[in-house]
Design an enzyme around this catalytic site. Structure first.
Site, PDB file in Angstrom:
ATOM      1  N   CYS A   1       0.882  -1.182   0.000  1.00  0.00           N
ATOM      2  CA  CYS A   1       0.000   0.000   0.000  1.00  0.00           C
ATOM      3  C   CYS A   1       0.912   1.222   0.000  1.00  0.00           C
ATOM      4  O   CYS A   1       0.912   2.033   0.927  1.00  0.00           O
ATOM      5  CB  CYS A   1      -0.906   0.015   1.227  1.00  0.00           C
ATOM      6  N   ALA A   2       1.725   1.325  -1.052  1.00  0.00           N
ATOM      7  CA  ALA A   2       2.859   2.261  -1.046  1.00  0.00           C
ATOM      8  C   ALA A   2       2.452   3.733  -1.078  1.00  0.00           C
ATOM      9  O   ALA A   2       3.164   4.589  -0.570  1.00  0.00           O
ATOM     10  CB  ALA A   2       3.784   1.960  -2.232  1.00  0.00           C
TER      11      ALA A   2
ATOM     12  N   GLY B   1       4.802   6.853  -1.372  1.00  0.00           N
ATOM     13  CA  GLY B   1       6.093   6.204  -1.177  1.00  0.00           C
ATOM     14  C   GLY B   1       7.015   6.668  -0.066  1.00  0.00           C
ATOM     15  O   GLY B   1       8.211   6.409  -0.121  1.00  0.00           O
ATOM     16  N   GLY B   2       6.487   7.307   0.981  1.00  0.00           N
ATOM     17  CA  GLY B   2       7.351   7.728   2.083  1.00  0.00           C
ATOM     18  C   GLY B   2       8.159   6.579   2.668  1.00  0.00           C
ATOM     19  O   GLY B   2       9.378   6.669   2.841  1.00  0.00           O
ATOM     20  N   LYS B   3       7.486   5.463   2.937  1.00  0.00           N
ATOM     21  CA  LYS B   3       8.173   4.308   3.534  1.00  0.00           C
ATOM     22  C   LYS B   3       8.972   3.530   2.476  1.00  0.00           C
ATOM     23  O   LYS B   3      10.015   2.966   2.779  1.00  0.00           O
ATOM     24  CB  LYS B   3       7.166   3.413   4.257  1.00  0.00           C
TER      25      LYS B   3
ATOM     26  N   ASP C   1       0.045  -0.075  -5.369  1.00  0.00           N
ATOM     27  CA  ASP C   1      -1.066   0.694  -4.821  1.00  0.00           C
ATOM     28  C   ASP C   1      -2.238   0.594  -5.777  1.00  0.00           C
ATOM     29  O   ASP C   1      -2.052   0.357  -6.977  1.00  0.00           O
ATOM     30  CB  ASP C   1      -0.676   2.160  -4.616  1.00  0.00           C
TER      31      ASP C   1
ATOM     32  N   ASP D   1       1.181  -1.435   4.912  1.00  0.00           N
ATOM     33  CA  ASP D   1       0.897  -0.190   5.636  1.00  0.00           C
ATOM     34  C   ASP D   1      -0.572   0.100   5.357  1.00  0.00           C
ATOM     35  O   ASP D   1      -0.920   0.839   4.444  1.00  0.00           O
ATOM     36  CB  ASP D   1       1.821   0.925   5.108  1.00  0.00           C
TER      37      ASP D   1
ATOM     38  N   CYS E   1      -1.506   3.834  11.043  1.00  0.00           N
ATOM     39  CA  CYS E   1      -1.301   5.059  11.827  1.00  0.00           C
ATOM     40  C   CYS E   1      -2.551   5.309  12.670  1.00  0.00           C
ATOM     41  O   CYS E   1      -3.093   6.398  12.717  1.00  0.00           O
ATOM     42  CB  CYS E   1      -0.962   6.256  10.937  1.00  0.00           C
TER      43      CYS E   1
END
Length: 404
Positions: A232-233, A236-238, A256, A301, A354
């Site tokens: 679940c990019a 793309g932060g992670k 995604d 994520d 989160c």
């Protein structure tokens, strides 16, 4: 502080769009800040921070101002007057502020501050849900922490620079930062600044990423040369953090359901100098099935309520509905069941959200582990990050391993 008419008008215009038309606060503020090229940093900060402040405390201020939704402009000026009075700002002699009951405002604030749903400015249903899931004591502390303004945290891109070099480069631009002891790639800004205009950002030396979010990629135990799937990019932060931890070696498949987010990831990856990322839009289940049993590491994520990141998205409190949380929990379990099949024998999976709600977090992991798909996995460890303990966003991450 002296109030300037054009800045206050901008705030009222922004609140109209956010409260009455359902626009996202961050997008509205981006637009507001482009209004007047003559505004300096202080003017822009006033517009952004005041708008966010009134969004954050909407229920409390509306209750004190005795106004109800939908708010007309007079209602919004009354809420603005409450904000200014509680900040100790002298109200100018404008028609909008005539007959503002300053003493009554302070009295009502003291009175309402004894009731958590008003004090922390949250809907009844959310207050009840938080207390039910976390208990009265923890929920009270957590909501207070989630209403604080978030710090600006940078993640150093180790593909291009080091923490020491970046800190020195920013210091030369009068941007001072601190190290965070338990976060190896993080720098915290001592004061808010627009870091996106710096050459260091344009050269891909860092990304803005909360400290809690930076824990997720580390939790995945990646090594250079592995095949990793970020399911679940998003933008793309992670994914970018994983690329730096893998030193650009191996393969990262960033997936995604939204192709436009993956276009943004491509652009960011280029700036970051991350060359081992392959974006793949999930247009059908075929994309996932092709990767069954093939990944050393899988990151889920998962989409969630976002309750852990209310500090940076205060309008989410007003947009969230109980039905959405019920629906998203079904989606989380479906994703776990399906995407976990990409992990190869002996490989590992991280499930992250989160959110601070156990029903979206450890309960989802427990449900998965007792299911047919999950019986081949063992629980290794998890990390429940609460904002009132960490000082950063609320997060959850669980590491699972597929039996060899």
């Amino acid at each position: 502080m002296r109030l300037h008419r054009n800045l206050c008008f901008s705030v009222i215009d922004g609140l109209t769009l956010i409260f009455n038309e359902g626009n996202y606060a961050d997008k509205v503020i981006q637009q507001l800040l482009k209004r007047d090229k003559r505004w300096g940093a202080r003017d822009r900060a006033f517009v952004a921070e005041t708008t966010y402040d009134i969004v954050r405390w909407k229920r409390l201020y509306a209750e004190i101002a005795e106004v109800k939704e939908p708010f007309d402009r007079d209602n919004l000026w009354r809420m603005f007057a409450v904000w200014a009075t509680l900040k100790g700002i002298k109200l100018p002699d404008w028609t909008y502020f005539e007959n503002t009951p300053t003493r009554k405002i302070k009295g009502r604030f003291d009175e309402l501050s004894k009731i958590r749903k008003f004090k922390e400015s949250i809907p009844d249903w959310l207050d009840e849900l938080g207390e039910k899931e976390l208990g009265k004591d923890i929920w009270t502390k957590e909501m207070a922490a989630l209403n604080e303004q978030a710090d600006v945290i940078l993640r150093v891109n180790t593909l291009k620079t080091t923490k020491e070099k970046l800190q020195a480069e920013l210091f030369d631009l009068d941007i001072e930062t601190d190290y965070l002891p338990d976060y190896p790639n993080a720098l915290k800004l001592k004061e808010r600044a627009n870091v996106f205009t710096t050459e260091a950002f344009q050269n891909g030396f860092f990304e803005v990423q909360d400290a809690s979010s930076q824990l997720v990629a580390e939790f995945l135990n990646v090594k250079p040369g592995m095949r990793v799937v970020d399911t679940c990019a998003g933008a793309g932060g992670k994914t970018l953090h994983i690329a730096s931890l893998m030193e650009n070696k191996g393969q990262i498949i960033a997936m995604d359901i939204y192709a436009n987010k993956l276009h943004e990831l491509k652009r960011r990856a280029k700036r970051n100098g991350a060359h081992n990322i392959e974006p793949r839009a999930i247009e059908s289940t075929k994309v996932i099935k092709k990767l069954y049993d093939k990944a050393d590491r899988v990151l889920i994520d998962a989409p969630c309520s976002g309750l852990g990141v209310l500090r940076r998205n205060p309008d989410a409190k007003w947009k969230l509905q109980p039905e959405f949380i019920d629906k998203i929990k079904v989606t989380q379990q479906e994703i776990l069941q399906q995407y976990s099949r990409m992990v190869k024998l002996g490989g590992q999976l991280v499930y992250a959200t989160c959110s601070v709600l156990p029903s979206e977090n450890q309960q989802q992991v427990d449900t998965f582990l007792t299911s047919e798909a999950g019986k081949n996995f063992i629980f290794v460890k998890d990390n429940k990050v609460l904002a009132h303990k960490s000082g950063f966003d609320g997060f959850y991450m669980a590491l699972l391993e597929r039996k060899a």
